[in-house]
Design a protein around this motif. Structure first.
Motif, PDB file in Angstrom:
ATOM      1  N   UNK A   1       0.977  -1.153   0.035  1.00 26.42           N
ATOM      2  CA  UNK A   1      -0.012   0.034  -0.017  1.00 26.42           C
ATOM      3  C   UNK A   1       0.818   1.269  -0.161  1.00 26.42           C
ATOM      4  N   UNK A   2       0.546   2.065  -0.904  1.00 26.14           N
ATOM      5  CA  UNK A   2       1.184   3.582  -0.792  1.00 26.14           C
ATOM      6  C   UNK A   2       1.032   4.153   0.464  1.00 26.14           C
ATOM      7  N   UNK A   3       2.189   5.144   0.792  1.00 28.27           N
ATOM      8  CA  UNK A   3       2.021   5.833   2.011  1.00 28.27           C
ATOM      9  C   UNK A   3       2.615   5.190   3.424  1.00 28.27           C
ATOM     10  N   UNK A   4       2.854   6.132   4.232  1.00 30.82           N
ATOM     11  CA  UNK A   4       3.245   5.437   5.455  1.00 30.82           C
ATOM     12  C   UNK A   4       2.457   4.596   6.142  1.00 30.82           C
ATOM     13  N   UNK A   5       2.962   3.611   6.889  1.00 26.74           N
ATOM     14  CA  UNK A   5       2.062   2.786   7.609  1.00 26.74           C
ATOM     15  C   UNK A   5       1.371   3.381   8.882  1.00 26.74           C
ATOM     16  N   UNK A   6       0.059   4.085   9.029  1.00 30.69           N
ATOM     17  CA  UNK A   6      -0.074   4.642   9.955  1.00 30.69           C
ATOM     18  C   UNK A   6      -1.371   4.238  10.513  1.00 30.69           C
ATOM     19  N   UNK A   7      -1.660   2.923  10.271  1.00 34.05           N
ATOM     20  CA  UNK A   7      -2.964   1.997  10.914  1.00 34.05           C
ATOM     21  C   UNK A   7      -4.079   2.327   9.975  1.00 34.05           C
ATOM     22  N   UNK A   8      -5.374   1.819  10.476  1.00 32.02           N
ATOM     23  CA  UNK A   8      -6.422   2.204   9.660  1.00 32.02           C
ATOM     24  C   UNK A   8      -6.765   3.732   9.340  1.00 32.02           C
ATOM     25  N   UNK A   9      -7.125   3.960   8.221  1.00 34.50           N
ATOM     26  CA  UNK A   9      -7.038   5.455   8.016  1.00 34.50           C
ATOM     27  C   UNK A   9      -8.309   5.740   7.090  1.00 34.50           C
ATOM     28  N   UNK A  10      -8.858   6.856   7.175  1.00 34.82           N
ATOM     29  CA  UNK A  10      -9.989   7.271   6.136  1.00 34.82           C
ATOM     30  C   UNK A  10      -9.140   7.692   4.829  1.00 34.82           C
ATOM     31  N   UNK A  11     -10.004   8.067   3.993  1.00 37.15           N
ATOM     32  CA  UNK A  11      -9.530   8.172   2.425  1.00 37.15           C
ATOM     33  C   UNK A  11      -8.556   9.537   2.580  1.00 37.15           C
ATOM     34  N   UNK A  12      -8.984  10.572   3.328  1.00 35.03           N
ATOM     35  CA  UNK A  12      -8.273  11.808   3.459  1.00 35.03           C
ATOM     36  C   UNK A  12      -7.151  11.427   4.110  1.00 35.03           C
ATOM     37  N   UNK A  13      -7.019  10.585   5.271  1.00 38.25           N
ATOM     38  CA  UNK A  13      -5.816  10.574   5.816  1.00 38.25           C
ATOM     39  C   UNK A  13      -4.793   9.596   5.057  1.00 38.25           C
ATOM     40  N   UNK A  14      -5.102   8.672   4.391  1.00 38.33           N
ATOM     41  CA  UNK A  14      -4.506   7.860   3.355  1.00 38.33           C
ATOM     42  C   UNK A  14      -3.664   9.027   2.529  1.00 38.33           C
ATOM     43  N   UNK A  15      -4.422   9.965   2.154  1.00 42.47           N
ATOM     44  CA  UNK A  15      -3.712  10.910   1.342  1.00 42.47           C
ATOM     45  C   UNK A  15      -2.420  11.570   1.991  1.00 42.47           C
ATOM     46  N   UNK A  16      -2.824  11.986   3.103  1.00 41.17           N
ATOM     47  CA  UNK A  16      -1.841  12.675   4.151  1.00 41.17           C
ATOM     48  C   UNK A  16      -0.584  11.674   4.094  1.00 41.17           C
ATOM     49  N   UNK A  17      -0.786  10.168   4.414  1.00 38.40           N
ATOM     50  CA  UNK A  17       0.230   9.196   4.573  1.00 38.40           C
ATOM     51  C   UNK A  17       1.046   9.258   3.241  1.00 38.40           C
ATOM     52  N   UNK A  18       0.344   9.266   2.032  1.00 38.21           N
ATOM     53  CA  UNK A  18       1.064   9.162   0.930  1.00 38.21           C
ATOM     54  C   UNK A  18       1.815  10.398   0.574  1.00 38.21           C
ATOM     55  N   UNK A  19       1.363  11.533   0.826  1.00 34.67           N
ATOM     56  CA  UNK A  19       2.363  12.514   0.659  1.00 34.67           C
ATOM     57  C   UNK A  19       3.350  12.792   1.636  1.00 34.67           C
ATOM     58  N   UNK A  20       3.363  12.254   2.630  1.00 31.74           N
ATOM     59  CA  UNK A  20       4.625  12.191   3.634  1.00 31.74           C
ATOM     60  C   UNK A  20       5.454  11.203   2.964  1.00 31.74           C
ATOM     61  N   UNK A  21       5.136   9.936   2.450  1.00 39.29           N
ATOM     62  CA  UNK A  21       6.061   9.272   2.113  1.00 39.29           C
ATOM     63  C   UNK A  21       6.868   9.780   0.689  1.00 39.29           C
ATOM     64  N   UNK A  22       6.085  10.434  -0.151  1.00 40.68           N
ATOM     65  CA  UNK A  22       6.739  11.149  -1.327  1.00 40.68           C
ATOM     66  C   UNK A  22       7.648  12.170  -0.878  1.00 40.68           C
ATOM     67  N   UNK A  23       7.264  12.998   0.074  1.00 43.35           N
ATOM     68  CA  UNK A  23       8.266  14.038   0.627  1.00 43.35           C
ATOM     69  C   UNK A  23       9.560  13.370   1.176  1.00 43.35           C
ATOM     70  N   UNK A  24       9.367  12.363   1.958  1.00 46.61           N
ATOM     71  CA  UNK A  24      10.501  11.560   2.436  1.00 46.61           C
ATOM     72  C   UNK A  24      11.315  10.881   1.296  1.00 46.61           C
ATOM     73  N   UNK A  25      10.583  10.196   0.403  1.00 46.45           N
ATOM     74  CA  UNK A  25      11.330   9.819  -0.697  1.00 46.45           C
ATOM     75  C   UNK A  25      12.266  10.714  -1.607  1.00 46.45           C
ATOM     76  N   UNK A  26      11.616  11.624  -2.011  1.00 49.47           N
ATOM     77  CA  UNK A  26      12.265  13.108  -2.659  1.00 49.47           C
ATOM     78  C   UNK A  26      13.615  13.496  -1.763  1.00 49.47           C
ATOM     79  N   UNK A  27      13.403  13.649  -0.521  1.00 53.93           N
ATOM     80  CA  UNK A  27      14.543  14.062   0.169  1.00 53.93           C
ATOM     81  C   UNK A  27      15.768  13.103   0.259  1.00 53.93           C
ATOM     82  N   UNK A  28      15.379  11.988   0.303  1.00 55.10           N
ATOM     83  CA  UNK A  28      16.260  10.789   0.573  1.00 55.10           C
ATOM     84  C   UNK A  28      17.190  10.739  -0.919  1.00 55.10           C
ATOM     85  N   UNK A  29      16.359  10.961  -1.876  1.00 52.91           N
ATOM     86  CA  UNK A  29      17.175  10.658  -3.359  1.00 52.91           C
ATOM     87  C   UNK A  29      17.719  12.233  -3.925  1.00 52.91           C
TER      88      UNK A  29
END
Length: 299
Positions: A214-242
């Motif tokens: 599943x895309x996004x940080x593993x934050x447990x059961x999430x709403x659709x809107x919270x899933x978007x937050x988790x995905x964006x957080x993973x994207x930001x971390x991914x871009x900073x890492x690379x």
């Protein structure tokens, strides 16, 4: 560099910078901020450095250009602004936030250059009209990302959030792009089904391994809107890492003057006994080729 930099005047450099920015091209704006004579640069002189290591404009002569290009390429890779001080050996102990480049140039002047990387917006393609997809597009725009639904737009990251409506087709198209991040918003079970469908289409395991689900940080059961937050957080971390533009430039030490230079197609070089040596300027290369043993013995 083998050829003198094109001598654009200060205004022309800014015009060229505006053109590159409008086209979404990365570059570095280098501005001379301080000069201690003797030095050929003047306060306010400017140059542009491209990701290929080409400098246009004027930031000083052959003693300044290699250091400016080197730090410019580092700045592009790291996405950080820095102040570069080019000075005679032993004349500066360095200060916090100042990068010191010692130069054995005969002019013995000191020049400080502000190195400012200009990076295009990261581009995210979000496929789908689910609440997670809609929220992710809004959040990405809010943090300064460019957003598209077009997989052919050259996005560096793609998120498929169709919630079962054509996931396999969207993933197939996303994996055909060079995007560094391909995420699927789905449960682990449904992701397995979609990946199996892609195997049946002939995609190999190396290609399928690019899918994050599943895309996004593993934050447990999430709403659709919270899933978007988790995905964006993973994207930001991914871009900073690379890093904004990937790896740091390849560098070499000039055996004549000891300056560290970025290696590009324009970097002066010479072959000796099967080894390649790189130089800050044609002058150092000439001294080396006339008597390589002298400089290799002292290296």
């Amino acid at each position: 560099m083998t050829d003198p930099s094109p001598r654009l005047d200060r205004g022309a450099v800014l015009v060229e910078a505006g053109r590159l920015a409008a086209e979404g091209q990365p570059f570095v704006l280098a501005t001379v901020s301080s000069v201690r004579r003797p030095a050929s640069a003047r306060i306010g002189d400017r140059g542009i450095v491209t990701p290929e290591g080409k400098l246009v404009g004027w930031v000083g002569g052959a003693c300044s250009e290699p250091a400016v290009v080197r730090e410019a390429l580092r700045a592009l890779a790291e996405g950080t602004t820095r102040l570069l001080r080019i000075c005679p050996p032993g004349s500066s102990s360095g200060e916090e936030g100042v990068v010191v480049a010692e130069s054995s140039c005969a002019s013995e002047g000191t020049v400080e250059v502000l190195i400012e990387p200009q990076l295009p917006q990261p581009l995210l393609a979000v496929v789908g009209e689910s609440p997670a997809a809609v929220t992710l597009r809004d959040l990405a725009i809010a943090v300064g990302w460019g957003v598209t639904t077009d997989l052919g737009a050259g996005a560096e990251a793609v998120v498929v959030a169709t919630m079962g409506r054509g996931d396999a087709e969207a993933l197939d198209a996303a994996l055909a792009t060079p995007a560094g991040y391909v995420g699927l918003v789905a449960s682990s079970r449904r992701a397995g089904v979609e990946l199996a469908a892609l195997r049946e289409r002939g995609l190999d395991e190396e290609t399928l391994a690019r899918v994050r689900s599943p895309a996004g940080l593993d934050l447990g059961p999430l709403t659709q809107q919270e899933i978007a937050v988790a995905v964006l957080a993973e994207l930001v971390a991914w871009r900073h890492d690379r890093g904004p533009l990937g790896d740091l430039p390849v560098e070499a030490v000039d055996p004549v003057c000891g300056m560290t230079v970025a290696v590009s197609g324009d970097t002066p070089s010479a072959e000796h006994e099967g080894a390649t040596y790189f130089f800050c300027c044609p002058g150092c290369r000439g001294r080396f080729t006339r008597n390589p043993e002298k400089y290799l013995a002292s290296a």
